[in-house]
Write an enzyme that holds these catalytic residues in place. Structure first.
Site, PDB file in Angstrom:
ATOM      1  N   GLY A   1       0.806  -1.211   0.000  1.00 25.38           N
ATOM      2  CA  GLY A   1       0.000   0.000   0.000  1.00 25.38           C
ATOM      3  C   GLY A   1       0.835   1.254   0.000  1.00 25.38           C
ATOM      4  N   GLY A   2       0.172   2.382   0.342  1.00 21.38           N
ATOM      5  CA  GLY A   2       0.829   3.674   0.270  1.00 21.38           C
ATOM      6  C   GLY A   2       1.959   3.856   1.262  1.00 21.38           C
ATOM      7  N   MET A   3       1.911   3.161   2.415  1.00 17.55           N
ATOM      8  CA  MET A   3       2.942   3.339   3.429  1.00 17.55           C
ATOM      9  C   MET A   3       3.960   2.212   3.479  1.00 17.55           C
ATOM     10  SD  MET A   3       1.198   5.125   6.726  1.00 17.55           S
ATOM     11  CE  MET A   3       0.120   3.761   7.097  1.00 17.55           C
TER      12      MET A   3
ATOM     13  N   VAL B   1       3.061  -5.305   3.484  1.00 12.76           N
ATOM     14  CA  VAL B   1       2.719  -6.155   4.624  1.00 12.76           C
ATOM     15  C   VAL B   1       3.009  -7.609   4.283  1.00 12.76           C
ATOM     16  CG1 VAL B   1       0.906  -6.900   6.204  1.00 12.76           C
ATOM     17  CG2 VAL B   1       0.927  -4.543   5.341  1.00 12.76           C
TER      18      VAL B   1
ATOM     19  N   ASP C   1      -7.666   7.717   7.802  1.00 16.16           N
ATOM     20  CA  ASP C   1      -7.655   7.049   6.492  1.00 16.16           C
ATOM     21  C   ASP C   1      -8.571   5.834   6.525  1.00 16.16           C
ATOM     22  OD1 ASP C   1      -7.048   6.603   3.838  1.00 16.16           O
ATOM     23  OD2 ASP C   1      -5.250   5.437   4.268  1.00 16.16           O
TER      24      ASP C   1
END
Length: 221
Positions: free
Chosen positions: A18-20, A23, A131
């Site tokens: 994802g954006g960060m 995982v 978010d």
């Protein structure tokens, strides 16, 4: 993979990207339990202030104990790679499960109740998600338990000087509140707005505002 992570955790399979960060499903070698390990993106590692804020936020989130919030077990930095260790929720995101279908009022309420409970618990402790979106809500396959993930961490990504970093869009524009889209301080009302958008999406199959340019959609408030 870095030495510290490899020594403590066995990364088995990538769950999501994802954006960060990315995982991974992993095994904790010391405690002998399955966990989720998020390796944060390089743009975070390059920003020393952002890394400090992540560490500080992780300390705030670690004590949270709620059935519908993913538990944060640990935060660390292996060299210049920040990482998070979290509860592993066996299942899929609400975005994956609900794709291509709409919910009845009763079905939507069954999803919304645990999310609202998680938000109320966190808001009472001064923590705002910022978010909330289908991709950050997990549904455990064995029990149907609804769990909010990345709670409180997304707001740190939004602290960057732009809503995009290294070509990546930060957050989920379709669920931004008006104050979020304008870069103003966002508090608990921001999460309530996002929950309303999520309910609209479950019931109608689309978000309240749509368009080809996601950033423009987020700013059209």
């Amino acid at each position: 993979m870095t030495d510290l992570i490899a020594g403590r955790y066995e990364l088995r399979a990538r769950i999501s990207k994802g954006g960060m960060g990315t995982v991974w499903r992993a095994s904790d070698r010391r405690l002998r339990r399955d966990v989720a390990v998020k390796l944060l993106h390089s743009w975070i590692a390059e920003d020393l202030e952002l890394r400090r804020r992540f560490a500080r936020e992780a300390r705030v989130l670690a004590p949270l104990e709620h059935e519908h919030i993913v538990r944060l077990y640990d935060y660390g930095e292996d060299g210049e790679t920040p990482f998070l260790v979290m509860e592993l929720v066996e299942g899929a995101s609400l975005g994956e499960l609900a794709r291509g279908r709409t919910f009845t009022w009763e079905q939507a309420a069954e999803v919304a109740r645990p999310i609202a409970s998680a938000l109320a618990y966190a808001h009472h402790r001064g923590i705002v998600h910022r978010d909330l979106a289908p991709g950050n809500v997990l549904v455990e396959s064995a029990t149907g338990r609804v769990v909010v993930s990345d709670f409180g961490l997304a707001r740190l990504a939004r602290s960057a000087t732009s809503v995009t970093t290294q070509g990546m869009l930060l957050g989920t524009p379709e669920y931004w509140s008006p104050e979020q889209a304008r870069g103003r301080d966002s508090e608990s009302a921001t999460d309530m707005y996002a929950l309303g958008c999520l309910l609209f999406w479950l019931l109608s199959g689309r978000t309240p505002f749509e368009g080809e340019d996601r950033l423009a959609v987020g700013l059209r408030r």
